[in-house]
Design an enzyme around this catalytic site. Structure first.
Site, mmCIF file in Angstrom:
data_model
loop_
_atom_site.group_PDB
_atom_site.id
_atom_site.type_symbol
_atom_site.label_atom_id
_atom_site.label_comp_id
_atom_site.label_asym_id
_atom_site.label_seq_id
_atom_site.Cartn_x
_atom_site.Cartn_y
_atom_site.Cartn_z
ATOM 1 N N CYS A 118 0.872 -1.183 0.000
ATOM 2 C CA CYS A 118 0.000 0.000 0.000
ATOM 3 C C CYS A 118 0.902 1.224 0.000
ATOM 4 C CB CYS A 118 -0.939 -0.015 1.206
ATOM 5 S SG CYS A 118 -0.127 -0.287 2.778
ATOM 6 N N TYR B 292 2.733 12.073 -12.095
ATOM 7 C CA TYR B 292 1.316 12.311 -11.850
ATOM 8 C C TYR B 292 1.172 13.069 -10.533
ATOM 9 C CZ TYR B 292 1.745 8.340 -8.609
ATOM 10 O OH TYR B 292 2.141 7.511 -7.587
ATOM 11 N N ARG C 106 6.009 4.951 -17.731
ATOM 12 C CA ARG C 106 4.993 5.979 -17.472
ATOM 13 C C ARG C 106 5.091 6.496 -16.033
ATOM 14 N NH1 ARG C 106 1.014 3.726 -14.443
ATOM 15 N NH2 ARG C 106 0.880 1.471 -14.565
ATOM 16 N N TYR D 257 9.253 -3.638 -9.990
ATOM 17 C CA TYR D 257 7.987 -3.357 -10.674
ATOM 18 C C TYR D 257 8.277 -3.233 -12.159
ATOM 19 C CZ TYR D 257 3.279 -1.459 -11.376
ATOM 20 O OH TYR D 257 1.969 -1.268 -11.779
ATOM 21 N N ASP E 274 -2.852 -2.386 -2.491
ATOM 22 C CA ASP E 274 -2.410 -1.315 -3.401
ATOM 23 C C ASP E 274 -3.154 -0.002 -3.159
ATOM 24 O OD1 ASP E 274 -0.683 -0.257 -5.339
ATOM 25 O OD2 ASP E 274 -2.186 -0.472 -6.904
ATOM 26 N N ASN F 147 -3.265 5.889 -10.406
ATOM 27 C CA ASN F 147 -3.349 5.851 -11.880
ATOM 28 C C ASN F 147 -4.405 4.928 -12.460
ATOM 29 O OD1 ASN F 147 -1.103 7.650 -12.240
ATOM 30 N ND2 ASN F 147 0.194 5.972 -11.536
HETATM 31 C C1 0GY Z 1 1.271 0.510 -7.800
HETATM 32 C C2 0GY Z 1 1.194 0.820 -9.214
HETATM 33 C C3 0GY Z 1 1.405 2.010 -9.835
HETATM 34 C C4 0GY Z 1 2.014 3.154 -9.284
HETATM 35 C C5 0GY Z 1 2.957 3.223 -8.347
HETATM 36 O O1 0GY Z 1 4.511 4.300 -7.043
HETATM 37 C C6 0GY Z 1 3.669 4.438 -7.930
HETATM 38 O O2 0GY Z 1 3.431 5.507 -8.477
HETATM 39 O O3 0GY Z 1 3.322 2.157 -7.672
HETATM 40 C C7 0GY Z 1 0.934 2.081 -11.223
HETATM 41 O O4 0GY Z 1 0.632 3.204 -11.693
HETATM 42 O O5 0GY Z 1 0.870 1.037 -11.912
HETATM 43 O O6 0GY Z 1 1.917 -0.451 -7.371
HETATM 44 O O7 0GY Z 1 0.707 1.208 -7.001
#
Ligand code: 0GY
Length: 312
Positions: A40, A57, A138, A165, A264, A269
């Site tokens: 989270c 963002y 992104r 990630y 999460d 996004n």
């Molecule tokens: C997630 C996924 C996203 C974003 C981030 O740190 C972040 O900005 O993790 C996503 O946009 O796919 O794990 O929360």
């Protein structure tokens, strides 16, 4: 001008940004005592913890108080708060939230290659247990591999791990690098499979093969982000995120000791829909069907990774 007269104008949210779900349903599935939300985030609040200038963002505020209320409602006992990219490498909002949880939260940080050992020790004392390497263009400007290697070498002596990630299509290009990293690895959102492809097809098989042959943990998270079939119809007849179920179940069955679950929240996004977090809890028994699988996924595995030696 005196300092207190300078007011910071808050940045507006990114157009189309969806705020987190305000009144999540109470899940039908009861999480076992000691359940951990192992993925989270917190966003700000912006007035206290401004977002990073290099962010891709601007989210809504989603602070530690709201996160704690959600966890109370869902029946979550502990949390792993992952630094969100909108805060760049300024980990103060995350560490503030981790500290406020008084030992019931851990953190995953973002650091730069020039981070000092003293800074790392301070993060460790705050409850940080890993760093995240993000390969989604992104979300971040891609870091050179030498920089990531330098970070990995600095954090390894602390016993931390690296959270990865990436998109499933990028695994073939990245897996050699991942295999060279000197710490345990934790993969976000099952490596983001394309769930329109067969679960037994080449793409997901390659991912499972990578997990099998390395020191890897997998977060079976984000059905709402991966799903093409989407949330339930308004009449509530259709189960949410059905197309993601075979992927989560497969990972839980193959690697019952190395899976982690998380919400999460606050779901950065997402533009199509915002999940009801209660439904995300109700996704758990679809992918971890036995009480034993559920206990490992929700309690034993995250406890051994983030609170080793502590009972739930
Ligand atoms: C997630 C996924 C996203 C974003 C981030 O740190 C972040 O900005 O993790 C996503 O946009 O796919 O794990 O929360």
């Amino acid at each position: 001008m005196r300092l207190q007269e300078i007011s910071v104008v808050p940045s507006p949210k990114t157009p189309g940004w969806l705020d987190w779900y305000k009144d999540p349903s109470v899940p039908v599935f009861r999480l076992p005592a000691g359940a951990v939300d192992a993925h989270c985030h917190v966003f700000g609040p912006q007035a206290a913890f401004p977002f990073a200038p290099e962010r891709k963002y601007t989210p809504c505020d989603a602070g530690k108080t709201e996160l704690a209320s959600l966890h109370d409602r869902l029946g979550v006992s502990r949390a792993v708060i992952v630094q969100a990219t909108c805060h760049g490498a300024d980990n103060t909002a995350m560490t503030d939230a981790v500290r406020a949880a008084g030992g019931r939260a851990r953190g995953i940080a973002t650091v730069r290659p020039d981070v000092t050992d003293a800074e790392l020790r301070e993060l460790d004392a705050a409850g940080v247990r890993g760093v995240r390497f993000n390969f989604l263009r992104r979300l971040v400007d891609t870091s050179p591999k030498e920089d990531l290697t330098a970070i990995a070498e600095k954090i390894a002596p602390l016993g931390w791990h690296i959270v990865l990630y990436f998109e499933s299509a990028d695994l073939p290009e990245l897996e050699g690098f991942f295999g060279s990293l000197p710490t345990p690895l934790v993969i976000d959102h099952m490596g983001r499979p394309d769930v329109t492809l067969p679960v037994g097809g080449p793409q997901f098989s390659r991912f499972l093969g990578f997990v099998d042959s390395h020191d890897v943990w997998v977060k079976v998270t984000c059905p709402e982000r991966l799903s093409v079939s989407g949330p339930p119809a308004l009449d509530g007849e259709q189960y949410a995120y059905t197309d993601v179920v075979p992927f989560g179940r497969r990972v839980v069955e193959e690697f019952p000791d190395r899976v982690l679950w998380g919400t999460d929240w606050p779901h950065p996004n997402l533009t199509g829909h915002m999940p009801d977090d209660g439904l995300l809890v109700d996704h758990v028994p679809r992918i971890a069907v036995t009480a034993e699988q559920q206990r490992r996924l929700l309690v034993d595995n995250p406890m051994s990774l983030y609170w080793p030696g502590e009972g739930a």
